[in-house]
Design an enzyme around this catalytic site. Sequence first.
Site, PDB file in Angstrom:
ATOM      1  N   TRP A 221       9.892  -3.666  10.413  1.00 29.15           N
ATOM      2  CA  TRP A 221      10.161  -3.976   8.997  1.00 29.15           C
ATOM      3  C   TRP A 221      11.494  -4.688   8.849  1.00 29.15           C
ATOM      4  CZ3 TRP A 221       5.910  -4.256   6.771  1.00 29.15           C
ATOM      5  CH2 TRP A 221       4.887  -3.339   6.995  1.00 29.15           C
TER       6      TRP A 221
ATOM      7  N   ASP B 229      16.797  -0.972   2.800  1.00 32.51           N
ATOM      8  CA  ASP B 229      15.370  -0.750   2.569  1.00 32.51           C
ATOM      9  C   ASP B 229      15.128   0.734   2.828  1.00 32.51           C
ATOM     10  OD1 ASP B 229      12.636  -0.431   2.702  1.00 32.51           O
ATOM     11  OD2 ASP B 229      12.301  -2.019   4.176  1.00 32.51           O
TER      12      ASP B 229
ATOM     13  N   LYS C 174       5.059   5.913  -0.644  1.00 27.66           N
ATOM     14  CA  LYS C 174       5.289   6.987   0.326  1.00 27.66           C
ATOM     15  C   LYS C 174       5.776   8.242  -0.408  1.00 27.66           C
ATOM     16  CE  LYS C 174       6.175   3.131   3.270  1.00 27.66           C
ATOM     17  NZ  LYS C 174       5.088   3.150   4.222  1.00 27.66           N
TER      18      LYS C 174
HETATM   19  N1  PMP Z   1       9.734  -1.497   4.502  1.00 20.62           N
HETATM   20  C1  PMP Z   1       9.366  -0.366   5.125  1.00 20.62           C
HETATM   21  C2  PMP Z   1      10.411   0.496   5.756  1.00 20.62           C
HETATM   22  C3  PMP Z   1       8.018   0.004   5.174  1.00 20.62           C
HETATM   23  O1  PMP Z   1       7.666   1.129   5.800  1.00 20.62           O
HETATM   24  C4  PMP Z   1       7.048  -0.827   4.556  1.00 20.62           C
HETATM   25  C5  PMP Z   1       5.584  -0.483   4.524  1.00 20.62           C
HETATM   26  N2  PMP Z   1       5.145   0.528   5.287  1.00 20.62           N
HETATM   27  C6  PMP Z   1       7.478  -1.999   3.944  1.00 20.62           C
HETATM   28  C7  PMP Z   1       8.822  -2.304   3.917  1.00 20.62           C
HETATM   29  C8  PMP Z   1       6.489  -2.955   3.319  1.00 20.62           C
HETATM   30  O2  PMP Z   1       5.963  -2.455   2.146  1.00 20.62           O
HETATM   31  P1  PMP Z   1       4.710  -3.151   1.440  1.00 20.62           P
HETATM   32  O3  PMP Z   1       3.510  -2.914   2.297  1.00 20.62           O
HETATM   33  O4  PMP Z   1       4.644  -2.489   0.097  1.00 20.62           O
HETATM   34  O5  PMP Z   1       5.020  -4.624   1.342  1.00 20.62           O
END
Ligand code: PMP
Length: 359
Positions: A102, A171, A195
């Site tokens: 991520w 994030d 989450k």
């Molecule tokens: N950042 C983190 C730490 C994540 O775990 C995730 C999704 N699991 C995201 C960003 C991306 O989120 P989305 O699927 O809503 O774009």
Amino acid sequence: MQIKINFNAGPAALPPEVLHEAAKAVNKYKKTGLSILELPHRGKEFAEIIAESKQLVRELCGLDDNYEILWLHGGGRQQFFMIPMNFLPENGSAGYIDSGRWSEEALEYAAHYGDVQVLASSKKDNYRHLPTWPAKIPKNLAYVHFTTNNTIYGTQWKDVPESKGVPLIADMSSDIFSREHDYTKYSMFYAAVQKNLGTPGIALTAIRKDLLKKVARSLPPMLSYPAQVKEDSILNTANVFGIYVSLLMLRWIKAKGIATIEKDNNQKAQLLYSALDQSSVFTPYVTEKADRSMTNVCFTAKNAESEKAFLALCEENDIVGISGHRSAGGFRVSLYNAVDLESVRHLVRLMQEFESKER
Ligand code: PMP
């Protein structure tokens, strides 16, 4: 029908009380004579939902009026490009800490808008541990971005790292509201809400006003943080139901209390990690104990056959969502706030039962 034990990484388990309240609102919302699914986004009731949710975020994070709180469309990834669009000038640089897929995706998105410096990375070790936080942070950076908890590999920064006066952006998608935390150290933090905080497609963002003054380019309003602030997250038709579910989650978090949530989360994680550390069949992915995530616990079994057999045993016992991310394989057990200790005990018992047969 048997209710499943849900260890999915997101969309994730939600508390039964929240599901119950959400279902009631789908039927009829308060005394409006409407379902929440029919509720106007510019009406009085939704304005109250926005106001209470912002108030609760401030209260739970210890934020004053110096921060703007937004509910934005597009989940986590939309923040990956809104952040550099807003804060990384074309001839400027931003620093990124690469501690997992991520983080890496966030920096790849940012590279479309300006120069990106990778200040630390643990990619060469397949993100099995956290990278060492950089001793020096160049003063000229527009911001430093990092991911507090690595959902895919299961590592987590426990404390807020030092960014030496450069705006720090976090994030927090997979560990927001999971423990006591000093949110005031951030110039901005954000979280995809599917989450610990609701249903997919939305991001909660909190941005300090001094950072909001540093917008680097002209943007269409939907992609501009100041324009979203001006319209109080209702620039276009808002996700009324999704934001309402997040409000229910915030009320649930407040009622339980962050200190209790943290205590429970530590207990769940310790139970699972200690079973893994003693196991002759399962191996934890992250060996450095200080780096281990309290939220996403990743591990492998002896071989592919053994993994398949354990997965089948879990399915027979109503456990779902423990397959590792498609890019990592193995297993990943997500212990978000709504997952209770008894569910983890059930999983650990199955692991031990499986081991006694595999040995
Ligand atoms: N950042 C983190 C730490 C994540 O775990 C995730 C999704 N699991 C995201 C960003 C991306 O989120 P989305 O699927 O809503 O774009």
